[in-house]
Design a protein around this motif. Structure first.
Motif, PDB file in Angstrom:
ATOM      1  N   ASP A   1      -4.293   1.165  -2.698  1.00 37.33           N
ATOM      2  CA  ASP A   1      -3.902  -0.192  -2.292  1.00 37.33           C
ATOM      3  C   ASP A   1      -2.981  -0.818  -3.336  1.00 37.33           C
ATOM      4  O   ASP A   1      -3.002  -0.448  -4.514  1.00 37.33           O
ATOM      5  CB  ASP A   1      -5.132  -1.084  -2.125  1.00 37.33           C
ATOM      6  CG  ASP A   1      -6.074  -0.581  -1.041  1.00 37.33           C
ATOM      7  OD1 ASP A   1      -5.644   0.271  -0.235  1.00 37.33           O
ATOM      8  OD2 ASP A   1      -7.234  -1.045  -1.004  1.00 37.33           O
TER       9      ASP A   1
ATOM     10  N   ARG B   1      -7.252   3.979   3.378  1.00 40.20           N
ATOM     11  CA  ARG B   1      -8.083   2.979   4.057  1.00 40.20           C
ATOM     12  C   ARG B   1      -8.202   3.264   5.548  1.00 40.20           C
ATOM     13  O   ARG B   1      -9.130   2.787   6.203  1.00 40.20           O
ATOM     14  CB  ARG B   1      -7.475   1.586   3.870  1.00 40.20           C
ATOM     15  CG  ARG B   1      -7.525   1.048   2.455  1.00 40.20           C
ATOM     16  CD  ARG B   1      -8.855   0.403   2.175  1.00 40.20           C
ATOM     17  NE  ARG B   1      -8.856  -0.312   0.913  1.00 40.20           N
ATOM     18  CZ  ARG B   1      -9.846  -1.078   0.502  1.00 40.20           C
ATOM     19  NH1 ARG B   1     -10.925  -1.220   1.270  1.00 40.20           N
ATOM     20  NH2 ARG B   1      -9.786  -1.689  -0.657  1.00 40.20           N
TER      21      ARG B   1
ATOM     22  N   GLY C   1       0.824  -1.199   0.000  1.00 33.98           N
ATOM     23  CA  GLY C   1       0.000   0.000   0.000  1.00 33.98           C
ATOM     24  C   GLY C   1       0.865   1.258   0.000  1.00 33.98           C
ATOM     25  O   GLY C   1       2.069   1.202   0.255  1.00 33.98           O
TER      26      GLY C   1
ATOM     27  N   LYS D   1       0.170   2.175   6.501  1.00 40.66           N
ATOM     28  CA  LYS D   1      -0.023   1.363   5.296  1.00 40.66           C
ATOM     29  C   LYS D   1       0.372  -0.063   5.656  1.00 40.66           C
ATOM     30  O   LYS D   1       1.017  -0.309   6.678  1.00 40.66           O
ATOM     31  CB  LYS D   1       0.813   1.869   4.131  1.00 40.66           C
ATOM     32  CG  LYS D   1       2.312   1.716   4.352  1.00 40.66           C
ATOM     33  CD  LYS D   1       3.092   2.081   3.120  1.00 40.66           C
ATOM     34  CE  LYS D   1       4.597   1.853   3.359  1.00 40.66           C
ATOM     35  NZ  LYS D   1       5.400   2.156   2.150  1.00 40.66           N
TER      36      LYS D   1
ATOM     37  N   PHE E   1      -2.937  -2.367   2.101  1.00 38.53           N
ATOM     38  CA  PHE E   1      -3.818  -1.206   2.154  1.00 38.53           C
ATOM     39  C   PHE E   1      -3.001   0.086   2.126  1.00 38.53           C
ATOM     40  O   PHE E   1      -1.949   0.199   2.769  1.00 38.53           O
ATOM     41  CB  PHE E   1      -4.665  -1.226   3.429  1.00 38.53           C
ATOM     42  CG  PHE E   1      -5.697  -2.325   3.448  1.00 38.53           C
ATOM     43  CD1 PHE E   1      -6.179  -2.867   2.279  1.00 38.53           C
ATOM     44  CD2 PHE E   1      -6.191  -2.798   4.651  1.00 38.53           C
ATOM     45  CE1 PHE E   1      -7.130  -3.869   2.289  1.00 38.53           C
ATOM     46  CE2 PHE E   1      -7.141  -3.810   4.684  1.00 38.53           C
ATOM     47  CZ  PHE E   1      -7.603  -4.345   3.497  1.00 38.53           C
TER      48      PHE E   1
END
Length: 356
Positions: A38, A129, A19, A141, A125
């Motif tokens: 992502d 997110r 991510g 991340k 991610f």
């Protein structure tokens, strides 16, 4: 008679992409917020049952198979692309087993069947997110998940496409050793072959067939004489028979034509269907015949044997004439396979009358 062809391969699905941590940078917007995307998922590894293949010989030359990893996420809400999948073509009937545990994972029994033998890792991610009312500027991340990695054993139980028949010491074992990966016992005395030998003949990439060398037949084999009688039934399921003839016997009193007729007679006594199976004549040991006498000896044999089918002149020891023979065999086997796979045409007027 079933031939077990084995291969061991290492497969690795692609890892997922990581991510991304990124924030919007726009004019007149001091706090743009997170926009890290992502990562993409890694590529899967599939196996498909290909009816056009009949051996695993190609996997012995390419053992490692890896799918691509997914791309990393990027800013501006851009997600990473998924990694490319790979598909491994395997013959119908292949059994896929975990080489470490011995557990049977899949069996490819239906032509065109596709199974996923290794899954690619999910992408990580991005920081978008993790945005919430409390955490408006997340810097978190996650990395991508690793793809599955497996050591697999491939096992295939197939029937031979081509069967070799002939008298003991006709050179069948030398022939199968010359054209395939089989390494049978070879000696200058009869009955060196005590059990069937099978070999994979590689014609080209994804082009191969299986040949079976059975113990030599003698007169009376259909009634149980010699070693070959118990293996005659195995020739019933081949697509082609190669009748190997010793054109230069050690004993001058031996007549190759009489021996050839005896073999044909045993086939006819044992099974009429076996006798009617496509059969080619392979005249072997031409290296032991002077060049100036070869043409006349071959013509004399064919005339006295009253043979009207295909004739191949070879020397299994020097491999002379073997290349045209295996290409002709492969073309014949391919035609037979396509004929077997062609669906039966049904008159549409009687479709409703067919039993379920």
């Amino acid at each position: 008679m079933k031939f077990v062809d084995e291969a061991f391969i290492d497969i690795a699905a692609g890892d997922g992409g990581n991510g991304c941590v990124s924030f919007r940078h726009e004019k007149y917007k001091e706090f743009g917020g997170p926009n890290g995307g992502d990562g993409g998922r890694g590529g899967h590894v599939f196996a498909v049952a290909d009816p056009n293949l009949n051996t695993l010989v190609d996997f012995r030359y390419s053992r490692r198979h890896e799918a691509k990893r997914g791309e990393h996420g990027m800013g501006s809400d851009m997600f990473g692309a998924a990694g490319d999948d790979i598909t491994l073509k395997m013959p119908v009937g292949t059994i896929i087993t975990d080489a470490e545990t011995g557990e049977v994972l899949y069996e490819l029994l239906v032509p065109g069947e596709v199974v996923t033998i290794a899954k690619g890792g999910d992408g990580g991610f991005g920081n978008m997110r993790f945005k919430s009312a409390i955490n408006r500027a997340p810097r978190q991340k996650t990395p991508g998940w690793p793809g599955e990695k497996k050591n697999l054993k491939l096992e295939l139980k197939v029937l031979a496409d081509v069967g070799l028949l002939g008298m003991p010491n006709a050179g069948k074992s030398t022939l199968i050793a010359a054209i395939s990966n089989a390494r049978p016992k070879i000696a200058d005395y009869p009955f060196t072959t005590l059990h069937p030998n099978l070999g994979v003949v590689r014609v080209g990439p994804e082009q191969s067939f299986v040949v079976a060398d059975i113990p030599g037949l003698i007169e009376g084999a259909s009634e149980g004489a010699g070693l070959g009688h118990q293996f005659l039934r195995h020739l019933q399921r081949t697509r082609l028979l190669l009748h190997v003839i010793d054109l230069a016997p050690f004993d001058d009193a031996v007549d190759p034509v009489a021996q050839a007729k005896a073999i044909v007679g045993e086939l006819k006594k044992y099974d009429a269907g076996l006798y009617d199976k496509p059969r080619w004549l392979v005249l072997n040991k031409l290296d032991m015949v002077p060049k100036e006498e070869r043409e006349a000896r071959v013509r004399d044999f064919v005339k006295r044997f009253k043979w009207k089918g295909p004739v191949f002149e070879i020397s299994a020891l020097t491999r002379e004439g073997c290349e045209p023979l295996i290409h002709a065999i492969y073309r014949h086997v391919q035609v037979q396979q396509k004929a077997e796979q062609t669906p039966e045409e049904v008159d549409p007027r009687f479709v409703g009358d067919r039993p379920e």
